[in-house]
Design a protein around this motif. Structure first.
Motif, mmCIF file in Angstrom:
data_model
loop_
_atom_site.group_PDB
_atom_site.id
_atom_site.type_symbol
_atom_site.label_atom_id
_atom_site.label_comp_id
_atom_site.label_asym_id
_atom_site.label_seq_id
_atom_site.Cartn_x
_atom_site.Cartn_y
_atom_site.Cartn_z
ATOM 1 N N ALA A 82 0.808 -1.223 0.000
ATOM 2 C CA ALA A 82 0.000 0.000 0.000
ATOM 3 C C ALA A 82 0.841 1.271 0.000
ATOM 4 O O ALA A 82 0.330 2.353 -0.299
ATOM 5 C CB ALA A 82 -0.922 0.013 1.222
ATOM 6 N N MET A 83 2.117 1.177 0.317
ATOM 7 C CA MET A 83 2.959 2.373 0.423
ATOM 8 C C MET A 83 2.968 3.227 -0.850
ATOM 9 O O MET A 83 2.832 4.447 -0.766
ATOM 10 C CB MET A 83 4.380 2.003 0.835
ATOM 11 C CG MET A 83 5.273 3.207 1.087
ATOM 12 S SD MET A 83 4.739 4.281 2.464
ATOM 13 C CE MET A 83 5.513 3.444 3.836
ATOM 14 N N PRO A 84 3.109 2.635 -2.047
ATOM 15 C CA PRO A 84 3.127 3.484 -3.242
ATOM 16 C C PRO A 84 1.835 4.299 -3.419
ATOM 17 O O PRO A 84 1.884 5.457 -3.824
ATOM 18 C CB PRO A 84 3.301 2.497 -4.401
ATOM 19 C CG PRO A 84 3.920 1.286 -3.784
ATOM 20 C CD PRO A 84 3.381 1.223 -2.382
ATOM 21 N N THR A 85 0.709 3.713 -3.080
ATOM 22 C CA THR A 85 -0.573 4.428 -3.187
ATOM 23 C C THR A 85 -0.672 5.496 -2.106
ATOM 24 O O THR A 85 -1.228 6.574 -2.336
ATOM 25 C CB THR A 85 -1.743 3.430 -3.074
ATOM 26 O OG1 THR A 85 -1.589 2.430 -4.097
ATOM 27 C CG2 THR A 85 -3.078 4.127 -3.246
ATOM 28 N N ALA A 86 -0.118 5.219 -0.940
ATOM 29 C CA ALA A 86 -0.186 6.155 0.182
ATOM 30 C C ALA A 86 0.768 7.339 0.035
ATOM 31 O O ALA A 86 0.504 8.416 0.584
ATOM 32 C CB ALA A 86 0.110 5.408 1.485
ATOM 33 N N GLU A 140 9.980 -0.137 -6.668
ATOM 34 C CA GLU A 140 9.961 0.630 -7.919
ATOM 35 C C GLU A 140 8.740 1.543 -7.978
ATOM 36 O O GLU A 140 8.823 2.680 -8.436
ATOM 37 C CB GLU A 140 9.977 -0.314 -9.121
ATOM 38 C CG GLU A 140 10.063 0.415 -10.442
ATOM 39 C CD GLU A 140 10.156 -0.517 -11.626
ATOM 40 O OE1 GLU A 140 9.872 -0.044 -12.737
ATOM 41 O OE2 GLU A 140 10.504 -1.698 -11.453
ATOM 42 N N GLN A 141 7.610 1.070 -7.491
ATOM 43 C CA GLN A 141 6.401 1.888 -7.478
ATOM 44 C C GLN A 141 6.571 3.099 -6.569
ATOM 45 O O GLN A 141 6.107 4.196 -6.902
ATOM 46 C CB GLN A 141 5.204 1.044 -7.044
ATOM 47 C CG GLN A 141 4.870 -0.065 -8.019
ATOM 48 C CD GLN A 141 3.959 -1.125 -7.419
ATOM 49 O OE1 GLN A 141 3.692 -1.149 -6.212
ATOM 50 N NE2 GLN A 141 3.477 -2.027 -8.268
ATOM 51 N N CYS A 142 7.237 2.916 -5.442
ATOM 52 C CA CYS A 142 7.507 4.050 -4.546
ATOM 53 C C CYS A 142 8.462 5.032 -5.212
ATOM 54 O O CYS A 142 8.266 6.248 -5.125
ATOM 55 C CB CYS A 142 8.098 3.569 -3.215
ATOM 56 S SG CYS A 142 6.889 2.877 -2.076
ATOM 57 N N ARG A 143 9.496 4.516 -5.880
ATOM 58 C CA ARG A 143 10.423 5.414 -6.587
ATOM 59 C C ARG A 143 9.667 6.252 -7.610
ATOM 60 O O ARG A 143 9.888 7.461 -7.727
ATOM 61 C CB ARG A 143 11.548 4.621 -7.250
ATOM 62 C CG ARG A 143 12.532 4.035 -6.254
ATOM 63 C CD ARG A 143 13.787 3.501 -6.919
ATOM 64 N NE ARG A 143 13.583 2.425 -7.865
ATOM 65 C CZ ARG A 143 13.589 1.120 -7.569
ATOM 66 N NH1 ARG A 143 13.771 0.728 -6.314
ATOM 67 N NH2 ARG A 143 13.432 0.224 -8.513
ATOM 68 N N ALA A 144 8.753 5.632 -8.328
ATOM 69 C CA ALA A 144 7.954 6.367 -9.320
ATOM 70 C C ALA A 144 7.082 7.416 -8.633
ATOM 71 O O ALA A 144 6.944 8.538 -9.140
ATOM 72 C CB ALA A 144 7.085 5.391 -10.125
#
Length: 182
Positions: A82-86, A140-144
């Motif tokens: 959930a971190m990338p969405t948050a 990678e999603q968090c980096r984006a």
């Protein structure tokens, strides 16, 4: 913390702070939070928007931050799916000097920045601690997400409150690496 424990923690928060979710649903920092498909994210409680709303309530904010941190981390070495969405919501709230738990939000953002860094496959020690990048697509999603919201990271980096700045030199380096990988 497993998915059931995360659900239970959110439910407990809602029982203890029912008024927190009535705070400011239309706060600009939370734009789109209710529309995110939280329940579709593995291990993510559907009630996570209530925690974000709780961050806006003076009385509930410390507990909302504690529970949110637990929900967004699978362990001390792994951010949850959930971190990338948050991250966009965390960054918007952390960039707002009026948020009571701002420093805690900044800490959570810095942890996300650290844990989103790529792990070299040939670094056996780091792979042992953090796992392979292929097994953790959230990195990678968090980096984006950091790159997409770099302007909010820069707000944090230039903020001089409290005197001496909001962010330590090491944390500053982590955030810079998150928005401009080397």
């Amino acid at each position: 913390m497993d998915a059931a424990a995360k659900e239970a923690a959110v439910a407990q928060f809602l029982r203890e702070y029912p008024e927190a979710t009535q705070a400011e649903r239309d706060h600009p920092a939370l734009l789109g939070c209710l529309d995110a498909a939280w329940s579709q994210i593995p291990g993510c409680p559907a009630g996570i928007p209530a925690l974000f709303e709780g961050l806006l309530d003076q009385a509930a904010a410390p507990e909302a931050l504690r529970v949110l941190g637990n929900v967004l981390m699978d362990s001390v070495f792994h951010a949850s799916a959930a971190m990338p969405t948050a991250l966009p919501f965390l960054l918007r709230l952390a960039a707002n000097p009026d948020i009571a738990v701002r420093s805690g939000l900044v800490d959570l953002v810095v942890v996300a920045a650290e844990l989103s860094q790529p792990v070299a496959a040939d670094n056996d020690r780091m792979v042992l601690l953090l796992g392979n990048d292929g097994d953790h697509p959230e990195r990678e999603q968090c980096r984006a997400a950091f790159i997409e919201h770099a302007s909010l990271v820069h707000v944090l980096l230039i903020d001089e409150r409290p005197p001496g700045g909001l962010i330590s030199a090491d944390d500053r380096e982590s955030l810079l690496n998150a928005v401009a990988p080397r």
